[in-house]
Write an enzyme that holds these catalytic residues in place. Structure first.
Site, PDB file in Angstrom:
ATOM      1  N   ASP A  83       0.820  -1.203   0.000  1.00 36.71           N
ATOM      2  CA  ASP A  83       0.000   0.000   0.000  1.00 36.71           C
ATOM      3  C   ASP A  83       0.860   1.261   0.000  1.00 36.71           C
ATOM      4  O   ASP A  83       1.919   1.312   0.620  1.00 36.71           O
ATOM      5  CB  ASP A  83      -0.888  -0.012   1.248  1.00 36.71           C
ATOM      6  CG  ASP A  83      -1.831   1.166   1.316  1.00 36.71           C
ATOM      7  OD1 ASP A  83      -2.703   1.270   0.434  1.00 36.71           O
ATOM      8  OD2 ASP A  83      -1.693   1.976   2.236  1.00 36.71           O
ATOM      9  N   GLU A 118       1.111  -0.584  -5.167  1.00 36.92           N
ATOM     10  CA  GLU A 118       0.140   0.478  -5.417  1.00 36.92           C
ATOM     11  C   GLU A 118       0.964   1.770  -5.498  1.00 36.92           C
ATOM     12  O   GLU A 118       1.228   2.419  -4.482  1.00 36.92           O
ATOM     13  CB  GLU A 118      -0.892   0.576  -4.297  1.00 36.92           C
ATOM     14  CG  GLU A 118      -1.987   1.592  -4.625  1.00 36.92           C
ATOM     15  CD  GLU A 118      -2.494   2.367  -3.419  1.00 36.92           C
ATOM     16  OE1 GLU A 118      -3.553   2.999  -3.542  1.00 36.92           O
ATOM     17  OE2 GLU A 118      -1.836   2.361  -2.374  1.00 36.92           O
TER      18      GLU A 118
END
Length: 796
Positions: free
Chosen positions: A465, A518
Site C-alpha cells: 500500500d 500500489e
C-alpha cells in the site's frame, strides 16, 4: 554494611564509576575471594546449568578459608530493581556462588515468605523488605531448585526465572544487530519453549533506548515489578524466560523511558492480540496442520505475469458481516470459485485498533486481526482457499503506523520505529507516523514481516500500500517541509533501498509469491529487477506487478461522460497503450474507487438505469480484454448501486429472487462469471500481457463512433478480436479490418446478451471476412454493433 545511597548517574542514565575512596565491593572482599568469584562466574557463563549441577555435589562444605558475605541485594541494585531500571537482573537475582556458599536472592513483591526447595535442601530465605528475600546456604554448587512462595498464607511452588541462561544465541543477536534476521519473529516476541526440562515462555523485545524493561500480564496481575528483563548487550534486545507461562496468557512490556517515566506497550512482534478495543498481546502456539501442499508445489510453475490473474478484492469483516475466519472458509472459496476469479485480495488483515481504517493503520504487524478469530483460524481460511485452487493476496502496509500510545510510537521513550526528524516522521495526510527506512533494525522488522506472512500463513502475494508516499520526500509536503536527499533530489533513498531489499528477500525465500505495488506516479522501474538500472540511475524496485492507476483514472473519467461528449475524450481510453509495456500492470477497480462520495461503479455511469448497467457491462468487457491483469472490488461484480460501507458490506439482497429487478444484478454477475471463464480459457488474453507482440490496434481513433477495436494474441499468434462500442445506438454493417488468415470469426462474448440484461443484438452465426480493406488491412468483416456493449470474437 552496604550503603543504601543509589549509585550516581551521568546524563545518559548510566552508572558513574565509583571513586576509590567510596566503599566498593573490592573493599568488602579480599582479593582471593574476588578471584574465586570471578572464576566461578566465568564457569557459569561457559557451562550450562545442568553441567554445573551434575559436577558439584549439592551439599559439599565450602572451604574454610572463604569468608562468608551478606547474600542480600546491594542497595544500588535494589534501588534499580524497584524502579525498573536494572539492565541485568540475572546477575543479582537467582542463585550465585559467593564466598561462604551459594547466595539465593528472590524479588517477590507482596510475598509473605520465600523458601528454596531442592532434593536435599529446604531453606526459608530472609525477608529483606520491599519484596526482596535472600539467604546464604553452605553449598559449593548450585542445585536444581524451586521456590516456595507464600502469599496471604497460601504457598505456591514455582521455578525461579532468574536461574536460566539467555535463550537467544549469539547468531540471533548478531543478525538482529546487523538488521539481517530474516526470521525475526522466531527470535523476538513471546515463544512457549522448554529450558532445562522446564516449560515456560521466552519474552524478547527490541528497546535500545529503555533504561529497563519488565514483563507484565495476567500471570502477575499486571504488576511487572518482580519480572525485570535483562539487556542482551548492544543489540538493544531485552529478554526473560518465565517458567510456567503458556499459551493464551495476556502480556505487555513495561518500559522505563530515558527520562525515568514508564510506558506500557503491546509487543511489536505479538503473533496474537486481544479483540480491539482491548490492546494486550497474547502468547500464541500454532497448531494448524496445512493441507495445501499440492497448491504450494505448483504455485511457481508459471510466472504470474504470464498466467491468468483475475482478482476479487475483499474486506473480510464486511463481505458477509458477522462471519468468523472459519465461517468465511465455508462460503468465500465456494463463491470465488463459482465466479471464476483466480485470486482473492484481502484488505489488510494485520491487527488495527480502528475498524474504520479498514486495516490500513496497523499496530500489530505480526498478528491477524482478532475480530474474526485466532491466527490458526486465519490459516484455516487460507488453507481452504488454496484447496479450492484460489490464490491469496494480502494488502501490506509498511508506509506508516498510527500514534497510539500503547503501540509503536516512541516505543521506548524516543523515536524508534519512526524517523527522529519530526518532519520526516509525520505523515501529512493521515495523521500517522512514517517508518524510518534508514534504520537497519526497522527495515529488518518490515522485511521479516513480509516474509512472515508468506511463510507462516502461506500468503501468495503482497499488495504493498501507498508506495508513492514512501518513495518521495516531498510527498504531500510544501516547500520548507522537507529536506532533499544527499544528491539534492526528492527521492527517499532509504525507502528505495528498503523496497528493493524486501522484494529481493521475498522472491528468494518464497517461490511463486508475487509482490504488487500500489504506486500512483510514473516512478521508473517499479517492476524492473533490482539489479537492473534504468534511465533514472536507480535499480528497479523489484515488484512483480504494479497497479495501473493511470488506466483506472482515465478510463473511469471517460465512462463518466455522457456518450454524446465521449468523442472529445477518446484519448482517455487509448492513452494507456502508450505505456502499457513499461511495467507489468494490474487494472484495478478497487475499494478506493467506490467510497467517499465517488459512487459505486455502476453509479458512475451516465444515463438511465438500463444505460448505466449497459455501460457497466461494456466497461468490464473492455477491461478484461485490455492488456494487464484484472482486479474488481466486491459488490461491483453484480452492479451494486450504493457505495461500499464497512458497516454493512455488499447489498447481497439485490441477488435475491424475491427482489423484483433481480435480473438486473444477476445478469451482471453472470457476465463477470463468463468473463473469467473465457479469460482463463483464452491464452491470448494473458499469455503475452507484458509483450507488445500480444496486442494490435485495429482502430483506436474512431472517436466519432465511440468505437475501440483491437486484437490480442497468444504465444502461437492465435488472435482474439475485442470491439467496444460506447454509444447508445445500434450501428449496422460496421466494417472492421481483420487478419486475412482467419476464415471466419465467431462471437464468444457479447455484453448486450439478453441473459446479462441487454437487448440481445449480436451475431449468432460466424462472420466471414470480405476482401474489402479496412483499417489498413486487406480484409474486413461487417458487424452489427449493439449499443453500449463490448463484443469478443475469435477464429471459428
Amino acid at each position: 554494611m552496604t550503603s543504601k545511597k543509589p549509585a550516581a548517574r551521568n546524563k545518559s542514565g548510566k552508572t558513574k564509576p565509583e571513586k576509590k575512596t567510596r566503599e566498593t565491593r573490592e573493599s568488602r572482599e579480599t582479593k582471593e575471594t574476588k578471584e574465586t568469584k570471578e572464576t566461578t562466574e566465568a564457569q557459569e557463563t561457559r557451562e550450562p546449568t545442568e553441567t554445573r549441577e551434575a559436577r558439584v555435589p549439592p551439599q559439599s562444605a565450602p572451604p574454610e578459608r572463604e569468608v562468608a558475605v551478606s547474600p542480600a541485594v546491594h542497595a544500588a541494585d535494589r534501588e534499580r530493581l524497584l524502579h525498573g531500571t536494572h539492565h541485568d537482573p540475572h546477575s543479582v537475582l537467582g542463585a550465585h556462588p559467593v564466598p561462604g556458599g551459594v547466595a539465593f536472592r528472590a524479588f517477590r513483591p507482596r510475598a509473605d515468605a520465600v523458601t528454596v526447595v531442592s532434593a536435599d535442601v529446604r531453606a526459608e530465605l530472609h525477608d529483606d523488605g520491599d519484596g526482596f528475600f535472600s539467604g546464604l546456604l553452605p553449598l559449593t554448587g548450585i542445585p536444581a531448585y524451586r521456590l516456595l512462595v507464600t502469599y496471604d498464607g497460601t504457598a505456591h511452588e514455582t521455578e525461579d526465572a532468574y536461574r536460566f541462561l539467555p535463550t537467544l544465541g549469539d547468531l540471533d543477536l548478531h543478525l538482529i544487530g546487523e538488521g539481517r534476521h530474516e526470521e525475526l519473529w522466531r527470535a523476538l516476541g513471546a515463544h512457549v519453549t522448554t529450558r532445562q526440562g522446564v516449560t515456560g515462555t521466552r519474552f524478547a523485545v527490541w528497546a535500545p533506548n529503555a533504561r529497563g524493561v519488565r514483563v507484565t500480564g495476567g500471570f502477575n496481575f499486571w504488576d511487572g515489578t518482580g519480572f525485570p528483563m535483562r539487556s542482551l548487550g548492544a543489540t538493544g534486545v531485552w529478554e526473560l524466560f518465565v517458567p510456567g507461562i503458556g499459551e493464551g496468557e495476556l502480556y505487555k512490556f513495561e518500559i522505563t523511558r530515558p527520562d525515568g517515566s514508564r510506558t506500557l506497550r503491546a509487543d511489536p512482534l505479538a503473533r496474537r492480540t486481544e479483540v480491539p478495543p482491548a490492546t494486550s498481546s497474547i502468547v500464541h502456539v500454532s497448531r494448524h496442520e496445512w493441507g495445501d501442499a499440492e497448491w504450494l508445489a505448483r504455485r511457481a510453475d508459471t510466472p504470474v505475469h504470464a498466467a491468468p490473474f483475475s482478482v476479487y478484492e475483499v474486506h473480510l469483516p464486511s463481505w458477509r458481516p458477522g462471519l468468523t475466519y472459519r465461517q468465511l472458509a465455508e462460503q468465500l472459496p465456494a463463491y470465488v470459485s463459482e465466479m471464476g476469479f483466480t485470486h482473492v485480495e484481502l484488505m489488510p488483515v494485520a491487527e488495527h485498533p480502528f475498524g474504520g481504517s479498514w486495516g490500513y493503520q496497523v499496530t500489530g504487524f505480526y498478528a491477524p486481526t482478532a475480530r474474526l478469530g485466532t491466527p490458526d483460524d486465519f490459516k484455516y481460511l487460507v488453507d481452504r482457499l488454496h484447496q479450492a485452487g484460489i490464490g491469496v493476496l494480502m494488502d501490506w502496509v509498511p508506509a506508516h503506523f498510527p500514534r497510539d500510545a500503547w503501540a509503536l510510537a516512541e516505543f521506548d521513550g524516543r523515536p524508534l520505529y519512526e524517523h527522529h526528524d519530526p518532519l520526516r516522521a509525520a505523515h501529512p495526510d493521515w495523521g500517522t507516523l512514517e517508518f524510518d527506512f534508514g534504520r537497519r533494525e526497522v527495515r529488518n522488522f518490515l522485511v521479516a514481516n513480509a516474509v512472515y506472512w508468506c511463510e507462516e500463513f502461506h500468503i501468495d502475494g503482497l499488495r504493498v500500500d501507498a508506495v508513492a508516499s514512501m518513495l518521495y520526500l516531498d510527498y504531500s509536503r510544501e516547500p520548507g517541509q522537507w529536506t532533499p536527499n544527499e544528491h539534492g533530489g526528492r527521492e527517499n533513498l532509504d525507502a528505495v533501498a528498503f523496497l528493493q531489499e524486501m522484494n529481493a528477500t521475498v522472491y528468494r525465500r518464497c517461490p511463486g509469491v508475487v509482490t504488487i505495488a500500489e504506486e500512483s506516479t510514473a516512478w521508473d522501474g517499479v517492476t524492473r529487477p533490482t539489479h537492473l538500472r534504468g534511465p533514472s540511475g536507480f535499480g528497479g524496485l523489484g515488484f512483480g506487478l504494479k497497479w495501473n492507476m493511470g488506466w483506472m483514472h482515465d478510463s473511469l473519467q471517460y465512462m463518466s461522460h455522457d456518450p454524446v461528449h465521449r468523442r472529445y475524450h477518446h484519448g482517455e481510453m487509448t492513452f494507456s497503450m502508450v505505456y502499457a509495456y513499461s511495467e507489468n500492470y494490474v487494472l484495478p477497480i478497487s475499494h478506493d474507487e467506490v467510497v467517499h462520495g465517488k459512487r459505486s461503479l455502476v453509479s458512475k455511469m451516465p444515463g438511465d438505469w438500463w444505460q448505466q448497467r449497459a455501460n457497466h457491462r461494456a466497461y468490464l468487457g473492455f477491461m478484461w480484454a485490455h492488456p494487464g491483469k484484472q482486479l474488481l472490488f466486491m459488490g461491483q461484480e453484480f452492479a451494486q448501486g450504493a457505495e461500499w460501507s464497512e458497516a454493512h458490506g455488499p447489498d447481497w439482497w439485490l441477488l435475491d429472487p424475491a427482489y423484483g429487478a433481480e435480473a438486473d444484478h444477476r445478469g451482471v454477475r453472470d457476465l463477470v462469471r463468463d468473463l473469467n471463464a473465457l479469460y482463463g480459457a483464452t491464452p491470448a488474453l494473458w499469455q503475452l500481457d507484458t509483450d507488445p507482440a500480444g496486442f494490435e490496434w485495429i482502430t483506436g481513433d474512431a472517436a466519432d463512433d465511440n468505437v475501440f477495436a483491437f486484437l490480442r494474441r497468444d504465444a502461437d499468434g492465435t488472435p482474439l478480436l475485442a470491439v467496444s462500442h460506447l454509444a447508445p445506438v445500434v450501428r449496422h454493417d460496421y466494417r472492421i479490418g481483420v487478419p486475412e488468415e482467419v476464415p471466419a470469426w465467431a462471437e464468444v462474448l457479447n455484453t448486450d446478451a439478453a441473459r446479462y440484461g441487454g437487448g440481445d443484438v449480436g451475431h449468432p452465426e460466424p462472420v466471414k471476412p470480405e476482401p474489402q480493406g479496412a483499417h489498413g488491412r486487406p480484409a474486413s468483416i461487417r458487424l452489427t454493433l449493439p449499443p453500449l456493449a463490448t463484443v469478443w470474437l475469435r477464429p471459428a
